[in-house]
Each structure stands twice: as structure tokens, then as C-alpha cells.
Design a protein around this motif. Sequence first.
Motif, PDB file in Angstrom:
ATOM      1  N   TYR A 129       0.925  -1.022   0.050  1.00  0.00           N
ATOM      2  CA  TYR A 129       0.045   0.058   0.064  1.00  0.00           C
ATOM      3  C   TYR A 129       0.926   1.094  -0.163  1.00  0.00           C
ATOM      4  O   TYR A 129       1.819   1.306   0.786  1.00  0.00           O
ATOM      5  N   PHE A 130       0.549   2.028  -0.821  1.00  0.00           N
ATOM      6  CA  PHE A 130       1.230   3.485  -1.111  1.00  0.00           C
ATOM      7  C   PHE A 130       0.336   4.664  -0.907  1.00  0.00           C
ATOM      8  O   PHE A 130      -0.838   4.683  -1.494  1.00  0.00           O
ATOM      9  N   ASP A 131       0.718   5.536   0.026  1.00  0.00           N
ATOM     10  CA  ASP A 131      -0.029   6.789   0.415  1.00  0.00           C
ATOM     11  C   ASP A 131       0.432   7.722  -0.720  1.00  0.00           C
ATOM     12  O   ASP A 131       1.465   7.642  -1.314  1.00  0.00           O
ATOM     13  N   GLU A 132      -0.513   8.542  -1.189  1.00  0.00           N
ATOM     14  CA  GLU A 132      -0.313   9.709  -2.151  1.00  0.00           C
ATOM     15  C   GLU A 132       1.013  10.192  -1.904  1.00  0.00           C
ATOM     16  O   GLU A 132       1.170  10.879  -0.642  1.00  0.00           O
ATOM     17  N   GLY A 133       1.768  10.523  -2.812  1.00  0.00           N
ATOM     18  CA  GLY A 133       3.103  11.284  -2.815  1.00  0.00           C
ATOM     19  C   GLY A 133       3.966  10.571  -1.984  1.00  0.00           C
ATOM     20  O   GLY A 133       5.262  11.150  -1.666  1.00  0.00           O
ATOM     21  N   GLN A 134       3.838   9.314  -1.314  1.00  0.00           N
ATOM     22  CA  GLN A 134       5.195   8.653  -0.824  1.00  0.00           C
ATOM     23  C   GLN A 134       5.830   7.664  -1.791  1.00  0.00           C
ATOM     24  O   GLN A 134       5.553   7.087  -2.775  1.00  0.00           O
TER      25      GLN A 134
END
Length: 209
Positions: free
Chosen positions: A168-173
Motif C-alpha cells: 500500500y502506497f499513500d499519495e506522494g510517498q
Amino acid sequence: MKKILSALLFLAMTTGAMAQEKEMNQVEITTFRKEVIAKTKEITSLSTDFIQYKHLSFMSKDIESKGSMLLQIPNKLLWKYSLPFEYSIAFKDNKISINDQGKKNKVDIGNNKKFAKINNLIVGSISGNMFDEKEFKISYFKSGKRSIAKLIPLSKDILQYISQIELYFDEGQSTVSEVKLIEPSADYTRIVFKNRQTNIKLNDSSFSN
């Protein structure tokens, strides 16, 4: 050896999406992959705290653990649990060092392909550098502002322990915010990463346990 492998895989896992998942189209996949690969190439080291939730079908509540993790690219890694008990596992110089509440054990992984694959899997899970279609069947999704990569291992050695990996990747990470490892039994572990710092100065003593 099987017991040690299971313990290693227990370390590398995490959570499901809250919003509805929508499969990415090819343009979105290409853009996402390029961004993640470009950003992870810039990472030389990583420090993060984590909360781990172990889900077992026969228990009504997940088992919660807390700790910290250090990573130095390409092959140094330290997981350090502080709650509910002290436990650490370090990967360094082709060796695994385990400290279980003062009881220490070392394993040489230099000539063991199975351990090498698991080490690469753990490092790749954390850094997000796992988009190897020779090793995984991969599908990509969006859920709200999060991006998700779901990987099914092609290796029979890995499939004994893991049926699917979800990143899972958070936005902008540039690094994963959560990892979920689903076992063949459908039990799973999720690890939520917090307070991440990248490209900090680390030395050999940082990976001693």
C-alpha cells in the motif's frame, strides 16, 4: 529451518483498503511503476517505527506488536520489537542474527537460495522495489488516494508460506505505508509504518542486535 523461515515471514506483513478498490488501467500502471521505481532508486537508507497486527482465524482479536526497523540498501536490515516482548532479527553480511529476549542464534544465508529469496522479499516489501514480473504475478489498484500492488509469488518455495503480498502506497510517498502478507491458510499479518525517515546516516553497529 522451517521454524526460522516462518519467523522471518511473520516479520514482513500488513493491511486492507477501506475504500472500494478499482483496478488501474495500463496508463495508470505505467505511471505508478515509473514513479515508485524512480523514487526508490534515490533511497539509500530508511528508519521507521511500526505497529504489527497478526490476524488468526481462530482468535477474535488481532495480536498487536510494536517496534522499529532500519534498512540500508542493498542488504542490511534490522527489525526490533519492543512490545509486548523484546525480539530482534538482523540481516547483515549474508547472515541472520536473531535475539529472542537475550537468546541469540545465527544463520548463514550465503549459500541458501531460499533464505536469499526471503531476504530480498522483505527488503523489497519495505522499499517498494518488488515489481519483478519474473518473480510475481502483479495486479494494480486504486483505493481513494492510495495505490495498491498485489503480488502473487511464482516461486514454490515462497508459496509454501505466502499466497499473496499486498503493498500500500499513500499519495506522494516513495515507500510503502503498509504491507500485508496473506498465508495459504488465509491468516495474515499487517504492518503499518510510521515516522519514516529516509537517507539517514547508519553504520555497521546500527544493525547489531
